[in-house]
Every structure is written in structure tokens, then in C-alpha cells.
Design a protein around this motif. Structure first.
Motif, mmCIF file in Angstrom:
data_model
loop_
_atom_site.group_PDB
_atom_site.id
_atom_site.type_symbol
_atom_site.label_atom_id
_atom_site.label_comp_id
_atom_site.label_asym_id
_atom_site.label_seq_id
_atom_site.Cartn_x
_atom_site.Cartn_y
_atom_site.Cartn_z
ATOM 1 N N ALA A 162 30.901 -7.568 12.420
ATOM 2 C CA ALA A 162 29.653 -7.819 11.684
ATOM 3 C C ALA A 162 29.886 -8.800 10.542
ATOM 4 O O ALA A 162 29.056 -9.691 10.300
ATOM 5 C CB ALA A 162 29.098 -6.502 11.151
ATOM 6 N N PHE A 163 31.004 -8.663 9.842
ATOM 7 C CA PHE A 163 31.313 -9.603 8.767
ATOM 8 C C PHE A 163 31.567 -11.004 9.314
ATOM 9 O O PHE A 163 31.101 -11.995 8.745
ATOM 10 C CB PHE A 163 32.543 -9.126 7.984
ATOM 11 N N ILE A 164 32.286 -11.094 10.423
ATOM 12 C CA ILE A 164 32.574 -12.400 11.023
ATOM 13 C C ILE A 164 31.283 -13.074 11.476
ATOM 14 O O ILE A 164 31.096 -14.290 11.299
ATOM 15 C CB ILE A 164 33.569 -12.235 12.187
ATOM 16 N N ALA A 165 30.363 -12.274 12.037
ATOM 17 C CA ALA A 165 29.099 -12.839 12.520
ATOM 18 C C ALA A 165 28.227 -13.380 11.397
ATOM 19 O O ALA A 165 27.337 -14.207 11.639
ATOM 20 C CB ALA A 165 28.325 -11.789 13.322
ATOM 21 N N LEU A 166 28.496 -12.934 10.158
ATOM 22 C CA LEU A 166 27.768 -13.510 9.020
ATOM 23 C C LEU A 166 28.055 -14.999 8.880
ATOM 24 O O LEU A 166 27.238 -15.756 8.346
ATOM 25 C CB LEU A 166 28.163 -12.793 7.729
ATOM 26 N N ARG A 167 29.224 -15.426 9.331
ATOM 27 C CA ARG A 167 29.607 -16.839 9.228
ATOM 28 C C ARG A 167 29.460 -17.580 10.549
ATOM 29 O O ARG A 167 29.168 -18.775 10.561
ATOM 30 C CB ARG A 167 31.063 -16.954 8.762
ATOM 31 N N THR A 168 29.660 -16.869 11.658
ATOM 32 C CA THR A 168 29.701 -17.556 12.952
ATOM 33 C C THR A 168 28.528 -17.231 13.853
ATOM 34 O O THR A 168 28.338 -17.899 14.870
ATOM 35 C CB THR A 168 31.000 -17.185 13.702
ATOM 36 N N ILE B 5 37.819 -14.573 4.568
ATOM 37 C CA ILE B 5 39.207 -14.118 4.702
ATOM 38 C C ILE B 5 39.479 -13.682 6.138
ATOM 39 O O ILE B 5 40.511 -14.035 6.734
ATOM 40 C CB ILE B 5 39.491 -12.963 3.724
ATOM 41 N N LEU B 6 38.555 -12.925 6.719
ATOM 42 C CA LEU B 6 38.740 -12.442 8.088
ATOM 43 C C LEU B 6 38.812 -13.592 9.079
ATOM 44 O O LEU B 6 39.487 -13.496 10.116
ATOM 45 C CB LEU B 6 37.598 -11.494 8.461
ATOM 46 N N LEU B 7 38.129 -14.695 8.779
ATOM 47 C CA LEU B 7 38.144 -15.864 9.663
ATOM 48 C C LEU B 7 39.312 -16.805 9.381
ATOM 49 O O LEU B 7 39.477 -17.814 10.059
ATOM 50 C CB LEU B 7 36.832 -16.638 9.519
ATOM 51 N N GLY B 8 40.119 -16.494 8.365
ATOM 52 C CA GLY B 8 41.236 -17.364 8.009
ATOM 53 C C GLY B 8 40.833 -18.591 7.224
ATOM 54 O O GLY B 8 41.627 -19.523 7.057
ATOM 55 N N ARG B 9 39.596 -18.597 6.701
ATOM 56 C CA ARG B 9 39.119 -19.744 5.930
ATOM 57 C C ARG B 9 39.432 -19.617 4.442
ATOM 58 O O ARG B 9 39.238 -20.558 3.683
ATOM 59 C CB ARG B 9 37.607 -19.888 6.117
ATOM 60 N N ALA B 10 39.858 -18.448 4.016
ATOM 61 C CA ALA B 10 40.190 -18.217 2.608
ATOM 62 C C ALA B 10 41.369 -17.259 2.538
ATOM 63 O O ALA B 10 41.596 -16.451 3.450
ATOM 64 C CB ALA B 10 38.993 -17.645 1.846
ATOM 65 N N MET B 11 42.117 -17.343 1.436
ATOM 66 C CA MET B 11 43.244 -16.444 1.207
ATOM 67 C C MET B 11 42.740 -15.138 0.608
ATOM 68 O O MET B 11 41.675 -15.084 -0.002
ATOM 69 C CB MET B 11 44.255 -17.083 0.255
ATOM 70 N N ALA B 12 43.552 -14.086 0.763
ATOM 71 C CA ALA B 12 43.245 -12.807 0.121
ATOM 72 C C ALA B 12 44.032 -12.637 -1.171
ATOM 73 O O ALA B 12 43.831 -11.662 -1.902
ATOM 74 C CB ALA B 12 43.550 -11.647 1.065
ATOM 75 N N ARG B 13 44.922 -13.555 -1.450
ATOM 76 C CA ARG B 13 45.703 -13.596 -2.694
ATOM 77 C C ARG B 13 46.443 -14.923 -2.730
ATOM 78 O O ARG B 13 46.617 -15.577 -1.703
ATOM 79 C CB ARG B 13 46.690 -12.438 -2.772
ATOM 80 N N ARG B 14 46.881 -15.325 -3.901
ATOM 81 C CA ARG B 14 47.647 -16.571 -4.019
ATOM 82 C C ARG B 14 49.141 -16.322 -3.964
ATOM 83 O O ARG B 14 49.911 -17.160 -3.522
ATOM 84 C CB ARG B 14 47.309 -17.281 -5.336
ATOM 85 N N SER B 15 49.561 -15.160 -4.462
ATOM 86 C CA SER B 15 50.983 -14.858 -4.557
ATOM 87 C C SER B 15 51.212 -13.386 -4.248
ATOM 88 O O SER B 15 50.313 -12.554 -4.405
ATOM 89 C CB SER B 15 51.484 -15.211 -5.964
ATOM 90 N N ASP B 16 52.428 -13.074 -3.798
ATOM 91 C CA ASP B 16 52.775 -11.689 -3.477
ATOM 92 C C ASP B 16 52.719 -10.779 -4.690
ATOM 93 O O ASP B 16 52.638 -9.561 -4.555
ATOM 94 C CB ASP B 16 54.177 -11.617 -2.865
ATOM 95 N N ARG B 17 52.781 -11.354 -5.883
ATOM 96 C CA ARG B 17 52.765 -10.545 -7.103
ATOM 97 C C ARG B 17 51.380 -10.437 -7.738
ATOM 98 O O ARG B 17 51.221 -9.769 -8.759
ATOM 99 C CB ARG B 17 53.772 -11.110 -8.130
ATOM 100 N N ASP B 18 50.398 -11.070 -7.132
ATOM 101 C CA ASP B 18 49.036 -10.984 -7.664
ATOM 102 C C ASP B 18 48.526 -9.551 -7.635
ATOM 103 O O ASP B 18 48.668 -8.853 -6.623
ATOM 104 C CB ASP B 18 48.078 -11.844 -6.832
ATOM 105 N N VAL B 19 47.920 -9.131 -8.729
ATOM 106 C CA VAL B 19 47.104 -7.917 -8.712
ATOM 107 C C VAL B 19 45.719 -8.343 -8.219
ATOM 108 O O VAL B 19 45.074 -9.207 -8.812
ATOM 109 C CB VAL B 19 47.014 -7.273 -10.109
#
Length: 332
Positions: free
Chosen positions: A38-44, A283-297
């Protein structure tokens, strides 16, 4: 066209009650899949998720809102309405009434009317699990704050999304709810145990994932200073302090516009709301990151999206109607 839809040609609408939906055997992995699509279909796909309409009297004795949405993945349109009495629990008179009405947008036929007591927590917990998995797929330790309905299914949904979780903890004041949360995990994942937490700060300092699922009356909140590097906090109710939102290195929302309608309690002293870095569908489509670094909160804001109600409602309705469940009410 499903058998359930064919049966409506006589004007009898299937009504699926809370008790009826509670009889369904529900696979949490399937729930996550439906919500993700459902989230993916919001974009595609041809989906729409307008902002909710809210009404409330000046004394805040009640809260009413409605939403209409279209899930392009299942070609379903849904109308959801909610009424809460004493939403701030100040009169000890809380009441909650809600339903969703679904129509098939390929045939033009109504599908069913569903109670949302089962539906709402399922789609919300699935969304939280998707956010947690996106931001921390290798998490080992999860902490849920809240032992109400949302808290009770948050942990098993997290395990469905992240099978590698090895330590599950829950903090709450509702003792019966704590035991239900433990039973929900043990029933689905034999061998997994759930720890009841008494020291929230200590538990939060070791958690890879923190889910704020407490109710409005919650008195204890996880603070930003307690979050370890790399941890993710998912807020869907209460239990995570606003300073986690403001102090986070990276912020995710299901939908920024929807968040701005509902996040007033997270605003800073001057009413400021931090910038959202990414939205879950991208994020689910790979168009955005879910964080910039492994240490990000990471802070993730899980606001209700009616397209997920529509998609999951369609999934549950199709399953129930295939088993000939529910009452038929002659409306037309």
C-alpha cells in the motif's frame, strides 16, 4: 470478482464485526506485505491519501474524524470514520466507535463494512515494523513502551519483520496487557521470551529499536540522551519524548503532511517542527535512505495513513467473505 462481491448484488452488505474479524487466523508477515504494498502504491500506483477531516468541541469532550482513501494496489476505495468520547481520559468515560466501508473500484460494487478495532492496531504495528526494519535491519534488541492494544502486538510484528531480534522487552503499567504481549509473542514464536522492564532508562540505553506505543495518560518517556548511537525510535502514540524528535540525526515520516496535522505535541518551545529527511514510501522503493550513518539516532513518526486501512481492510474482508463470515444487512 470474488464470491463476497457477487453476494452483494442483492443489496445485502456484509458487516464484519470485531468478534468476526477476531476469528480470522492472521499471518503477520502477510499483514506487513499488504501494508508495504500500500505504501509503495502511493508512489507507483493510482493511490490517494487525502488529509483527515477533524472536528472537536471547545471543551475537547470528544473527537471525530473521517478519511477517504484509494489503494491502487488492490483497486479499493475506503471510507473510515472515528468517534472518540473523552479522548483525554479526564472523565473516566472513554468510548471509541469506528468503522471502514470498502468498495471495489474495478466492479463498482461495495465489499463490506468492517469494525476497525482489529484492523487499526494491525496496520499501525506493521507500519512501525517496516520503519524499524528500514532503519535498523540488523537490530537485536527491541523495547516497546506501552502495554495497551498497540503495545500488545508491537513485538510479534517486529519479529515478523526482523527475525534476527533476540531480546524483546516491554515497559508498561497495565499488568494484564504485559502478559497478553508476552503471550502474543510466545504463541507465534515458540522459544522467544519477553522481558517486563521496570527501569525504562536502563532498557532504552541498550535498545536498538524503541517503539512508543503508550496511551495519552503515559507518565514516562524515553529521552534522547538515553538512545544509543545507531538506535531508532518509532513513535505511534506516546512514550518517546519530543526531545528525541528534535535531537535525532535523521527523521522519517510515513507522510510529512499528515504528520504536521497530528504532531502538535512534539513542537518545540517556539512551535518549531524539525525537518523530515525521508518518507517511508520512498525508502521502501530505494529512492531515499533511512539513515545517513550507522551511528545516526533515527526518529520515525508513524501517523495513520488511510490507504493502509483500505488495503488491509480489503485483505481481511476478502479472507472473511471467502469463509462466509459476517452478517448481511439489506441496505439497498
Amino acid at each position: 470478482m470474488s464470491d463476497g462481491i457477487r453476494q452483494i448484488t442483492d443489496g445485502a452488505l456484509p458487516v464484519l464485526s470485531q468478534a468476526t474479524l477476531g476469528r480470522l487466523e492472521i499471518d503477520y508477515c502477510e499483514v506487513i506485505r499488504v501494508v508495504e504494498n500500500a505504501f509503495i502504491a502511493l508512489r507507483t500506483g493510482d493511490s490517494e491519501n487525502p488529509l483527515k477531516t477533524i472536528v472537536q468541541p471547545r471543551d475537547k469532550r470528544s473527537l471525530g474524524y473521517s478519511m477517504v482513501g484509494r489503494d491502487g494496489a488492490s483497486k479499493t476505495v475506503g471510507f473510515k470514520v472515528v468517534y472518540e468520547f473523552d479522548p483525554e481520559r479526564t472523565k473516566n468515560a472513554y468510548r471509541f466507535h469506528s468503522f471502514i466501508f470498502l468498495c471495489d473500484d474495478l466492479t463498482g460494487m461495495p465489499i463490506a463494512m468492517l469494525d476497525v478495532v482489529e484492523l487499526g492496531p494491525l496496520r499501525t504495528s506493521a507500519t512501525s515494523a517496516l520503519m524499524a526494519r528500514a532503519a535498523h535491519p540488523c537490530a537485536a534488541n527491541a523495547l516497546v513502551v506501552g502495554s495497551g492494544v498497540q503495545g500488545q502486538i508491537a513485538l510479534p510484528m517486529l519479529v515478523a519483520a526482523i527475525p534476527g531480534l533476540s531480546r524483546l522487552q516491554i515497559f508498561g503499567t497495565h499488568q494484564a496487557g504485559l502478559h497478553v504481549a508476552r503471550e502474543n509473542v510466545e504463541k507465534r514464536y515458540p522459544g522467544q521470551t519477553v522481558e517486563f522492564v521496570s527501569d525504562l532508562e536502563e532498557a532504552a540505553r541498550h535498545a536498538d529499536i524503541v517503539v512508543g506505543a503508550a496511551g495519552l495518560s503515559s507518565k514516562q518517556f524515553v529521552r534522547h540522551g538515553w538512545m544509543k548511537p545507531g538506535a531508532v525510535a518509532v513513535l505511534l502514540g506516546y512514550g518517546v519524548d519530543a526531545d528525541v524528535f528534535h535531537g535525532a540525526d535523521f527523521r522519517i515520516a510515513t507522510d510529512t503532511s499528515q504528520m504536521l496535522v497530528t504532531c502538535n505535541d512534539l513542537a518545540g518551545p517556539n512551535g518549531e517542527i524539525p525537518t523530515v529527511d525521508a518518507e517511508l514510501p520512498d525508502i521502501l522503493l530505494g529512492r531515499a535512505m533511512a539513515r545517513r550513518s550507522d551511528r545516526d539516532v533515527v526518529f520515525a513518526y508513524n501517523s495513520g495513513m488511510v490507504v493502509t486501512d483500505v488495503a488491509l481492510g480489503r485483505y481481511l474482508a476478502d479472507r472473511a467473505l471467502a469463509q462466509d463470515l459476517g452478517e448481511r444487512v439489506k441496505l439497498w
